[in-house]
Design an enzyme around this catalytic site. Sequence first.
Site, mmCIF file in Angstrom:
data_model
loop_
_atom_site.group_PDB
_atom_site.id
_atom_site.type_symbol
_atom_site.label_atom_id
_atom_site.label_comp_id
_atom_site.label_asym_id
_atom_site.label_seq_id
_atom_site.Cartn_x
_atom_site.Cartn_y
_atom_site.Cartn_z
ATOM 1 N N ARG A 71 36.779 37.780 46.892
ATOM 2 C CA ARG A 71 36.562 36.500 46.207
ATOM 3 C C ARG A 71 35.095 36.308 45.853
ATOM 4 O O ARG A 71 34.750 35.825 44.766
ATOM 5 C CB ARG A 71 37.055 35.366 47.105
ATOM 6 C CG ARG A 71 36.917 33.970 46.519
ATOM 7 C CD ARG A 71 37.660 32.958 47.370
ATOM 8 N NE ARG A 71 37.467 31.601 46.880
ATOM 9 C CZ ARG A 71 36.837 30.635 47.548
ATOM 10 N NH1 ARG A 71 36.349 30.886 48.760
ATOM 11 N NH2 ARG A 71 36.710 29.432 47.037
ATOM 12 N N HIS A 75 33.518 35.559 42.194
ATOM 13 C CA HIS A 75 32.680 34.388 41.941
ATOM 14 C C HIS A 75 31.305 34.803 41.433
ATOM 15 O O HIS A 75 30.702 34.086 40.628
ATOM 16 C CB HIS A 75 32.538 33.551 43.213
ATOM 17 C CG HIS A 75 33.741 32.717 43.506
ATOM 18 N ND1 HIS A 75 33.664 31.494 44.146
ATOM 19 C CD2 HIS A 75 35.064 32.925 43.267
ATOM 20 C CE1 HIS A 75 34.881 30.983 44.282
ATOM 21 N NE2 HIS A 75 35.746 31.839 43.757
ATOM 22 N N VAL A 79 29.850 34.155 37.111
ATOM 23 C CA VAL A 79 28.725 33.239 36.897
ATOM 24 C C VAL A 79 27.474 34.077 36.637
ATOM 25 O O VAL A 79 26.935 34.707 37.554
ATOM 26 C CB VAL A 79 28.505 32.310 38.114
ATOM 27 C CG1 VAL A 79 27.322 31.378 37.869
ATOM 28 C CG2 VAL A 79 29.765 31.505 38.408
ATOM 29 N N GLY A 81 27.233 36.886 35.360
ATOM 30 C CA GLY A 81 27.459 38.318 35.484
ATOM 31 C C GLY A 81 27.319 38.816 36.911
ATOM 32 O O GLY A 81 26.951 38.081 37.833
ATOM 33 N N ASN A 100 32.108 27.386 46.044
ATOM 34 C CA ASN A 100 31.531 28.453 46.861
ATOM 35 C C ASN A 100 31.292 28.070 48.315
ATOM 36 O O ASN A 100 30.872 28.918 49.115
ATOM 37 C CB ASN A 100 30.208 28.927 46.239
ATOM 38 C CG ASN A 100 30.408 29.671 44.936
ATOM 39 O OD1 ASN A 100 31.482 30.241 44.705
ATOM 40 N ND2 ASN A 100 29.399 29.665 44.087
ATOM 41 N N HIS A 196 45.191 37.553 44.810
ATOM 42 C CA HIS A 196 45.606 36.571 45.808
ATOM 43 C C HIS A 196 46.682 37.123 46.734
ATOM 44 O O HIS A 196 47.170 36.402 47.606
ATOM 45 C CB HIS A 196 46.124 35.306 45.112
ATOM 46 C CG HIS A 196 45.045 34.480 44.493
ATOM 47 N ND1 HIS A 196 45.274 33.518 43.527
ATOM 48 C CD2 HIS A 196 43.698 34.470 44.698
ATOM 49 C CE1 HIS A 196 44.132 32.954 43.174
ATOM 50 N NE2 HIS A 196 43.156 33.509 43.866
ATOM 51 N N SER A 251 52.636 37.691 53.637
ATOM 52 C CA SER A 251 52.001 39.002 53.462
ATOM 53 C C SER A 251 50.536 38.862 53.097
ATOM 54 O O SER A 251 50.013 39.631 52.295
ATOM 55 C CB SER A 251 52.745 39.799 52.370
ATOM 56 O OG SER A 251 52.207 41.093 52.212
ATOM 57 N N ASP A 256 49.833 44.107 48.262
ATOM 58 C CA ASP A 256 51.139 44.550 47.777
ATOM 59 C C ASP A 256 51.591 43.623 46.652
ATOM 60 O O ASP A 256 50.837 42.762 46.195
ATOM 61 C CB ASP A 256 52.165 44.577 48.924
ATOM 62 C CG ASP A 256 52.265 43.249 49.674
ATOM 63 O OD1 ASP A 256 51.950 42.195 49.070
ATOM 64 O OD2 ASP A 256 52.645 43.258 50.859
#
Length: 332
Positions: A71, A75, A79, A81, A100, A196, A251, A256
Amino acid sequence: MGSVTSLNPRYVLLPLLLVLAATATTKANAFLPRPRIGYYGSACWNVESIVRSVVQSNFITNPANAPGILRMHFHDCFVQGCDGSVLLDGPNSERTAIPNLSLRGFNVIEEAKTQLEIACPRTVSCADILALAARDFVVLTGGPWWPVPLGRLDGRVSLASNVDLPEPTDSVEVQKQRFAAKNLNTQDLVVLAAGHTIGTVGCGVFRDRFFNYNNTGSPDPTINPSFIPQIQSQCPLNGNPATRVALDTGSEGQFDTSYLNNLRFGRGVLESDQVLWNNPETRPIVERLLGIRFPFLLFGPEFARSMYKMSLIQVKTGLDGEIRRVCSAVNP
């Protein structure tokens, strides 16, 4: 999942044309070196093994570092690059922006940086460390391996006011616009959203959708009715908004297609995720990734391809950046 003592490449299926296209320079910057495979060479020949070792030890200590670093990489790249600007600390930095505040794993990147400063002083950027760590954590959750081009420089600017990230209530059209602005297409949007498959989200981010969707006094009608009581019990209306629940129910620790299958059956936690199944343009992509529509897409290799592309968004080279001595502060 296999042993965490080694990261064996499992999906090295990126075509040569992708590599050439992703590393091509613009006419304006053609004279500048660009990120590439093997960038550091003898200057820091063991950069990947050092980062990998740090990632492995921190995964064993806390597996939640895997979705945390993935993540964080997203993020960062969305923002200004992929320049490590999200790593900079201080008043009004990107880290202080609301999206953040729940980022985790900064200590992992700093630990890798400390070791690399001993092995290869002032050579490896924090932006490169973050890109490598995100890949290695994904592998440890059972996900694909991909080659990470290196040679990014670290940005010197980090402002909370610059943080404009996809929202959990974004429609498909809004998401498409956000991704297109980063030269990512609709398939990249679906594939990267499927990251996710690992991780959790705070109740305060989505709770209204399960209790009072758009001030209707009822849950979002696109949610599977059998799923509503489960989430309502985990995130009661007056409960702690910081309580975290799995984005991929059942999970959350394994890379997966369970997340995609949950969307198919109306069990997406975030509205921005569930709409990917309900929308006529993105649903076929989900179906292809699930193997229920031809031609099929293999989730692992496609995720690797899209991550490769994302990791090259607006990279800084030449005089645009620096190699930070510590990742949390610009050089004095």
